[in-house]
Motif scaffolding. Structure first.
Motif, short mmCIF file in Angstrom:
data_model
loop_
_atom_site.label_atom_id
_atom_site.label_comp_id
_atom_site.label_asym_id
_atom_site.label_seq_id
_atom_site.Cartn_x
_atom_site.Cartn_y
_atom_site.Cartn_z
N LEU A 222 -4.81 15.09 -3.45
CA LEU A 222 -4.29 13.73 -3.52
C LEU A 222 -2.81 13.71 -3.92
O LEU A 222 -2.02 12.92 -3.40
N ARG A 223 -2.43 14.61 -4.82
CA ARG A 223 -1.03 14.69 -5.21
C ARG A 223 -0.16 15.13 -4.04
O ARG A 223 0.95 14.62 -3.83
N GLN A 224 -0.64 16.09 -3.26
CA GLN A 224 0.13 16.57 -2.12
C GLN A 224 0.33 15.47 -1.08
O GLN A 224 1.44 15.28 -0.56
N VAL A 225 -0.74 14.74 -0.79
CA VAL A 225 -0.63 13.66 0.20
C VAL A 225 0.28 12.56 -0.33
O VAL A 225 1.13 12.04 0.40
N ALA A 226 0.10 12.19 -1.59
CA ALA A 226 0.93 11.13 -2.17
C ALA A 226 2.41 11.49 -2.14
O ALA A 226 3.27 10.66 -1.83
N GLU A 227 2.72 12.73 -2.44
CA GLU A 227 4.11 13.17 -2.41
C GLU A 227 4.69 13.06 -1.01
O GLU A 227 5.82 12.59 -0.81
N ALA A 228 3.92 13.50 -0.01
CA ALA A 228 4.39 13.42 1.38
C ALA A 228 4.57 11.97 1.82
O ALA A 228 5.41 11.67 2.68
N ALA A 229 3.77 11.07 1.23
CA ALA A 229 3.82 9.66 1.61
C ALA A 229 4.76 8.84 0.74
O ALA A 229 4.86 7.62 0.93
N ARG A 230 5.43 9.48 -0.20
CA ARG A 230 6.32 8.79 -1.15
C ARG A 230 5.57 7.75 -1.97
O ARG A 230 6.06 6.67 -2.27
N LEU A 231 4.33 8.09 -2.33
CA LEU A 231 3.49 7.20 -3.12
C LEU A 231 3.30 7.77 -4.52
O LEU A 231 3.50 8.96 -4.75
N SER B 189 4.57 -1.52 4.93
CA SER B 189 3.45 -0.57 5.00
C SER B 189 3.39 0.28 3.73
O SER B 189 2.31 0.60 3.24
N HIS B 190 4.56 0.61 3.19
CA HIS B 190 4.60 1.37 1.93
C HIS B 190 3.98 0.54 0.81
O HIS B 190 3.18 1.07 0.01
N ARG B 191 4.31 -0.72 0.73
CA ARG B 191 3.77 -1.58 -0.33
C ARG B 191 2.25 -1.66 -0.23
O ARG B 191 1.54 -1.55 -1.24
N ARG B 192 1.77 -1.84 0.98
CA ARG B 192 0.32 -1.98 1.16
C ARG B 192 -0.41 -0.67 0.86
O ARG B 192 -1.50 -0.67 0.29
N MET B 193 0.20 0.44 1.24
CA MET B 193 -0.43 1.72 1.00
C MET B 193 -0.48 2.03 -0.49
O MET B 193 -1.48 2.53 -1.00
N GLN B 194 0.59 1.72 -1.20
CA GLN B 194 0.60 1.91 -2.65
C GLN B 194 -0.45 1.01 -3.32
O GLN B 194 -1.17 1.45 -4.22
N GLN B 195 -0.55 -0.21 -2.85
CA GLN B 195 -1.55 -1.12 -3.39
C GLN B 195 -2.96 -0.60 -3.14
O GLN B 195 -3.84 -0.69 -4.01
N TRP C 158 -2.90 8.98 8.09
CA TRP C 158 -2.60 7.56 8.03
C TRP C 158 -1.93 7.18 6.71
O TRP C 158 -1.03 6.33 6.69
N VAL C 159 -2.37 7.78 5.62
CA VAL C 159 -1.74 7.47 4.33
C VAL C 159 -0.27 7.86 4.36
O VAL C 159 0.60 7.11 3.89
N VAL C 160 0.04 9.02 4.93
CA VAL C 160 1.44 9.45 5.03
C VAL C 160 2.20 8.54 5.99
O VAL C 160 3.35 8.13 5.71
N ARG C 161 1.60 8.22 7.10
CA ARG C 161 2.28 7.37 8.10
C ARG C 161 2.62 6.00 7.52
O ARG C 161 3.71 5.48 7.72
N LEU C 162 1.68 5.42 6.76
CA LEU C 162 1.92 4.10 6.20
C LEU C 162 2.81 4.17 4.96
O LEU C 162 3.70 3.34 4.76
N GLY C 163 2.56 5.16 4.11
CA GLY C 163 3.35 5.28 2.90
C GLY C 163 4.80 5.58 3.16
O GLY C 163 5.70 5.09 2.46
N ASP C 164 5.06 6.36 4.19
CA ASP C 164 6.42 6.76 4.53
C ASP C 164 6.96 5.95 5.71
O ASP C 164 7.82 6.41 6.44
N GLY C 165 6.41 4.75 5.88
CA GLY C 165 6.81 3.91 7.00
C GLY C 165 7.76 2.81 6.60
O GLY C 165 8.79 3.07 5.96
N THR C 166 7.41 1.59 6.93
CA THR C 166 8.26 0.44 6.60
C THR C 166 8.07 0.06 5.14
O THR C 166 7.15 0.52 4.46
N GLU C 167 8.93 -0.83 4.68
CA GLU C 167 8.80 -1.32 3.31
C GLU C 167 7.44 -1.99 3.09
O GLU C 167 6.79 -1.81 2.06
#
Length: 281
Positions: free
Chosen positions: A232-241, A192-198, A181-190
């Protein structure tokens, strides 16, 4: 991420998707319950109690997503994750009562202690927020707890080791579900990316408390920290977070420091048991 617990749900034993209810083998069957020589019973009781409190409070928060999650499938998934954690809490509370020699049962420890007596990490107390925050929290919590349980499976206490070994399969799914879900939201719309980063930013101040909260019983905190950070770093990288550095919050849930959110959560969780003490059904 270590190779045994990859992000792809398609790999390996698919029973890990739905850990709760897939196996009914008693994890403590044939395991001696006497505290072994050389194991500090008081320390063991405190260790199990803290881990049980983490699981119980987290399960209660996950249960709050029922009827509120984005889709019915996610309600079922989050309910199953909560039930896994509730099962872990029951076993750990029972072990805590055995080790301390007080005769307190799992119900006594779950329902008849006040907020000031709980020793869970404060991360699990926080309100659910939006779905992105809850997924960020679940990812951090499950990643940390999995790294911990993998090592506790070699604990000198056979009961704690058996509980941890059972939990590894469950927590592998929890971590994978949250990571997806973190990857799906982080690498999704603008948005969803904002909310995931937050969500990740809001969780970050609580990470330090997790990484310093457990030592002993076969756990090397440095190894846990290395594994958690790598995942966490691996997931964040995949999610562009971005995993941002955060100043750790003062105090510690393990020492009894609480947020304002635990008391109302426990009031709801404990209400029926306290209104009808000793009742059975």
């Amino acid at each position: 991420m270590n190779e045994d617990h990859g992000l792809s749900l398609a790999d390996g034993d698919t029973d890990a998707r739905w850990a709760f209810g897939t196996g009914f083998t008693d994890p403590l069957h044939g395991v001696a319950t006497a505290v072994p020589d050389g194991v500090d019973a008081a320390a063991l009781a405190a260790h199990c109690l803290a881990l049980a409190d983490d699981a119980l409070v987290s399960a209660q928060r996950l249960g709050e997503w029922c009827t509120r999650a984005p889709e019915l499938e996610e309600e079922v998934a989050l309910a199953n994750i909560g039930l896994d954690l509730l099962g872990q809490a029951r076993l750990l509370y029972t072990r805590a009562g055995q080790a301390e020699g007080s005769g307190r049962s799992e119900d006594d420890l779950a329902y008849f202690r006040d907020p000031s007596d709980f020793r869970n990490v404060r991360l699990v107390e926080l309100p659910n927020g939006d779905f992105a925050f809850s997924m960020a929290r679940l990812l951090v919590f499950a990643t940390w707890r999995l790294a911990l349980f993998e090592r506790l499976a070699g604990s000198p206490d056979p009961v704690l080791a058996a509980v941890a070994a059972k939990g590894v399969k469950e927590l592998t799914y929890h971590r994978q579900y949250a990571a997806d879900w973190v990857v799906r939201l982080g690498d999704g719309t603008e948005e969803s990316h904002r909310r995931m980063q937050q969500g990740l930013d809001e969780v970050a101040p609580y990470l330090g408390e997790l990484l310093t909260g457990h030592t002993g019983f076969g756990v090397d905190p440095a190894q846990v920290e290395d594994e958690v950070t790598a995942v966490l770093r691996q997931v964040a990288e995949a999610a562009r977070l971005t995993l941002r550095e955060a100043v750790p919050l003062p105090g510690s849930g393990r020492e009894g420091d609480r947020t304002e959110h635990l008391a109302p959560l426990l009031a709801e969780l404990q209400g029926v048991a306290r209104a009808h003490p000793g009742a059975v059904w």
